[in-house]
Design an enzyme around this catalytic site. Sequence first.
Site, PDB file in Angstrom:
ATOM      1  N   HIS A 219      30.802  42.195  33.608  1.00  0.00           N
ATOM      2  CA  HIS A 219      31.417  42.599  34.266  1.00  0.00           C
ATOM      3  C   HIS A 219      31.213  44.315  34.350  1.00  0.00           C
ATOM      4  CE1 HIS A 219      34.923  46.160  32.989  1.00  0.00           C
ATOM      5  NE2 HIS A 219      35.630  44.751  33.111  1.00  0.00           N
TER       6      HIS A 219
ATOM      7  N   GLU B 237      40.336  38.874  33.190  1.00  0.00           N
ATOM      8  CA  GLU B 237      39.448  39.352  32.620  1.00  0.00           C
ATOM      9  C   GLU B 237      40.430  41.099  32.323  1.00  0.00           C
ATOM     10  OE1 GLU B 237      36.889  41.689  36.242  1.00  0.00           O
ATOM     11  OE2 GLU B 237      37.131  43.417  35.295  1.00  0.00           O
TER      12      GLU B 237
ATOM     13  N   ASP C 262      43.124  42.613  35.335  1.00  0.00           N
ATOM     14  CA  ASP C 262      42.438  43.843  34.669  1.00  0.00           C
ATOM     15  C   ASP C 262      43.330  44.740  34.319  1.00  0.00           C
ATOM     16  OD1 ASP C 262      39.833  45.564  34.457  1.00  0.00           O
ATOM     17  OD2 ASP C 262      39.854  45.689  36.414  1.00  0.00           O
TER      18      ASP C 262
END
Length: 356
Positions: free
Chosen positions: A191, A32, A314
């Site tokens: 997301h 991600e 992230d």
Amino acid sequence: MHQVFAFLLFICTTVVTSREWNNTGRGLIAFEEAWTVPELLIQVANSVPAFGQTKAELEANLLDVHDQRLTQMNENGIDFMVLSCASPCIQGFSDPPTAEALATSVNDVLAATISNNTMRFGAFAALSMHNATQAAQELNRTVTELGFLGALLNDYQQSGDDNTTLLYYDQPEYDVFWQMVVDLDVPVYMHPRVGISLLNNLEYQQAVWLIGPGQQFAASLSNHILGICTNGVFDRFPTLKLIVGHLGERITSDLFRIDEQLQRQRPEGMPMKLNVSTYWETNLFETTSANFATPLLKFHIDAIGLDRIMFSIDYPYASIPEGAQWIEETLPDVLSPTDLLKLKRETAIQVLGLNK
Ligand SMILES: *[C@@H]1O[C@H](CO)[C@@H](O)[C@H](O)[C@H]1NC(C)=O
Ligand SMILES: *[C@@H]1O[C@H](CO)[C@@H](O)[C@H](O)[C@H]1NC(C)=O
Ligand SMILES: *[C@@H]1O[C@H](CO)[C@@H](O)[C@H](O)[C@H]1NC(C)=O
Ligand SMILES: *[C@@H]1O[C@H](CO)[C@@H](O)[C@H](O)[C@H]1NC(C)=O
Ligand SMILES: *[C@@H]1O[C@H](CO)[C@@H](O)[C@H](O)[C@H]1NC(C)=O
Ligand SMILES: *[C@@H]1O[C@H](CO)[C@@H](O)[C@H](O)[C@H]1NC(C)=O
């Protein structure tokens, strides 16, 4: 818009045909992980940078692939990173032709950017979700021609002249898209995105700081995911794989109440055949992105099983060293070496199809 179209003219495509990923390592896989093009930096202008970055550093980190990002991967034991266009990316474009052209060019630029190092980098497609058939075709192109590993969608697609028509992918017109996803056997990462102004004004005026990752991201995206569950998308596509970040956008922390309370909606016409918790056994996965919370991870292992949970960071909204140190230094006290390796990479290798 002028800027966006100028950018479209300057695309030079290098096709990624192979996935020459190094499967012999034991390091981390993270997926991600945000990247963007200069023309879309405007979309992150209002985000508050994490871990002490300045705005300029956040922007530089989003644009970079081969310099500080790769250096940090090497320093922190990350073997492979899957890049995707920073939120809201295409989901923030209401005009369908603009969104479709931009998605194609973003995908081509990402393919070209990583093409000289597919040993370390993979990609998720950005897609315009205005037209499910077109989205399916672009997904097919990116997977079969560019070697992409799936798609990442930033919550609902905004549309309409005033941006206030929100398209959710739990409706039957998206079945043609989900059919392509299962035919290609790739995952879709769901997301969060920042809300359209109308929603932010209605819901968050009293506490504007709740817009973003503290609250609004999970509230909005969990709504979408639960819509996908309850509208029966997984009943129609039993092999569909969806990935949810941030340890499940709070859904997997609340399955008891969700299952129990939704029971009452069945006689009222809710189409879902099974329970939300059931889909975490068959269709849904979560990652640890920006939620390096050991007690919560333990609870989720109990609730959905370790096999449904994968590592991610992230970046650059979360710090690479923080994520890597958590898994390498804290989690060995909690997980067996076999389970740790599953969380670090082995489940991801299966789900992303890196073993194919
Ligand atoms: C693949 O990973 C192994 C183990 O980490 C490493 O020894 C090897 O050098 C890597 N190969 C390449 C080509 O990067
Ligand atoms: C790939 O290309 C970029 C941009 O030219 C460069 O910075 C990077 O070092 C290259 N990587 C490899 C592995 O050749
Ligand atoms: C949706 O996309 C398909 C494939 O590109 C196209 O044939 C169709 O006309 C589009 N539908 C609409 C309503 O634009
Ligand atoms: C996907 O793309 C490939 C390569 O262009 C093509 O052969 C195939 O027919 C496409 N699949 C579908 C279902 O459109
Ligand atoms: C709709 O969104 C676009 C892109 O974010 C923005 O430029 C435009 O001002 C918005 N329109 C309205 C009416 O809010
Ligand atoms: C769904 O959850 C409810 C409430 O926990 C339970 O009674 C029911 O048996 C479950 N159904 C399925 C199909 O798992």
